[in-house]
Design an enzyme around this catalytic site. Sequence first.
Site, short mmCIF file in Angstrom:
data_model
loop_
_atom_site.label_atom_id
_atom_site.label_comp_id
_atom_site.label_asym_id
_atom_site.label_seq_id
_atom_site.Cartn_x
_atom_site.Cartn_y
_atom_site.Cartn_z
CG ASN A 1 -13.33 -3.35 -0.82
OD1 ASN A 1 -12.32 -3.89 -1.24
ND2 ASN A 1 -14.06 -3.89 0.15
CD GLU B 1 -11.31 -6.89 0.97
OE1 GLU B 1 -11.13 -8.11 0.99
OE2 GLU B 1 -12.30 -6.35 0.45
CG ASP C 1 -17.35 -2.83 1.47
OD1 ASP C 1 -18.60 -2.89 1.51
OD2 ASP C 1 -16.63 -3.82 1.22
CG ASN D 1 -19.78 -5.75 3.49
OD1 ASN D 1 -19.97 -6.25 2.38
ND2 ASN D 1 -18.61 -5.77 4.10
CG ASP E 1 -14.74 -7.49 -5.03
OD1 ASP E 1 -13.95 -6.59 -4.68
OD2 ASP E 1 -15.20 -8.33 -4.22
CG HIS E 2 -16.15 -3.33 -3.59
ND1 HIS E 2 -17.23 -3.00 -2.79
CD2 HIS E 2 -15.77 -4.58 -3.21
CE1 HIS E 2 -17.50 -4.01 -1.97
NE2 HIS E 2 -16.63 -4.98 -2.21
#
Length: 617
Positions: free
Chosen positions: A284, A317, A474, A476, A606-607
């Site tokens: 991501n 993303e 991702d 989630n 952040d990933h």
Amino acid sequence: MKITSLHFLIFHKNLNYVSSKVKAKKIFYQRALNNIYLCTIRTMIVDIAEIKKRDNHALDTQESQELVNKIKEIKNSDEQNNSNNNNNNSSSSNFCSNNNSPFSHKETKLMVKEEVPNSIVKNILNNNSCATSIINNKFYTQINNIIPVKPEAMKEENINVSTVNTENDISKEKKENSHYFCDEIKVMKKEYSKDDFVTDVKLEMNDKEEEEEEKQKIGQESTHINIKVEKDTFNECNNSNVNEKKRNRSVDIHNELSNKRILTEDVVVKCNIKNDVKIIVTWNMNSITVRYKNKKKWDEFMNFFNNLNADVLCFQEVRLPAMNLSEPCDNKNKNKNKNDGIRDRGKIKNSDQKSLADYEIMEQILNDDFKDYNAYFSLANIKYSGQLVLVKKNIHIESIRYNLFFENNAHIHHDEGRVILVEFSNFFLLSTYTPNNGFDHVKFERRRLFDEQLQKFVTILRNEKQKPLVWTGDLNIAPEDIDLSHPAEFRRMKKGNVPKEFIGQPGCTDFERKNFQKILTAGNLVDSYRYLQNIKLNEDKKNNIKHTPNINDNIYTWRCPFLLGKSCNKAMRIDHFIVSKEFLNRINKIHIQGFSVFHNNFYGSDHCPVILYLKNE
């Protein structure tokens, strides 16, 4: 007895105009009657009806080279004309005509064997990428980077080709009233590289007895043809390439020409390349253009990428807006870019100054950093969500799908670009950017619907398809508390009054975990990372080796981007490789690249990337 000539001319067709087919016919078909050329192209036309045009001799070496040069001249001339006539910025215009560009709709095209009405054929000729979706979803992939080469230094290679008899010229009246057919052409190779190329073709007819036997086998009037194909080898090859084993190639051409002809301007060549996928990466990126603008972080990522030499990259993303195909209905609407207008989600928007900047960044990324990969986009209307899958050009793709349905609508994208399904020769790869569960009922419902569709999808895939699934991205979801750095804190988070099943940080609520387990059960799937970790832990227990989880270990794929505040240092494992149980024996290892509360190897996102290493079959 000799068949005097047979020719399939394959040439460049720029998406900016339609007239190149007619134009090229007039120039080439007079002499190009006994040769097969595979040119440096992405979109090709194969006109089988031109077989009926015959000459009494094959082209010699000089004439063959002249034809190649003529093809190059026309191609360059056409691209220059298109560039001059295009109203867009010159940089974007040139990029559209680039063979490596994903913006010219580098998706798998489809070809059919059923009857196709004339009206649909006309749509195909005029609408290029979109019109093929009208027909059905039998997929055939493009063939890329096949280069016309000099006819010197040839090596002979025997190839058997079967075809059916050629009829006399089809009358104009029959053409107007008949249906057109798209039949299959295959180019099959164990390995594939741009060094390979088919040139001069010589045809000989079998004896009558063999011909009659062949007719009985096929069940129709046919002619069996032996073709001797010469293959070029570049003198400038590396020693390693020179010493490679000869590549085996077989060409199977089987087209019925009575009242039938191929008129699609999409690729009708299926290239079977026996290169197995060995390394898959999911990441991501949290905006690919933002990552690229941070030169230090991007250089770190490219260093990691170049050392890894991955076969497939799945990026979530990417945050690129899809290309506009029509103007918004209400120009006064402030939110018109979000909701209005028709979009091509496989291409990047470049219709305004802001989007053009991102477009040009992607041009540089794909043409420089990922030049050896084919790019497949699925994008949202705005700079939100969206995915990009990159596949090495020497890896064969059998089909592409952009949604979670199995109707004849594989070309239709998820409206936020959350689904890309790639079919390889021995497994399916599903990349998803699963919606975040959020903290309100609207997002709860969005996640529920997505999970339900996914459950149905993997059920159908398991029951009707004969290939295992690798589901990545991702997702989630942190399936267990062990996937959370601070389980107690994560599990009690909430906003407002919500049912008990929705209490918790998005990604670890009872609601999400329950649905995730349903998906695994429906698809006979396994969390491969946890499966391998459990095996390792059991072995360590036997050897009296104890492990104490540490926040800095590379066991989490998402880390809070804030280094201060109550959320700092928190982490989750929510990026996964979920695989069919029968595929577990193919897995060598899974590696989580990032570690430490200081986001080492997260490359600005952040990933962090997660890498799947596969064993040889």
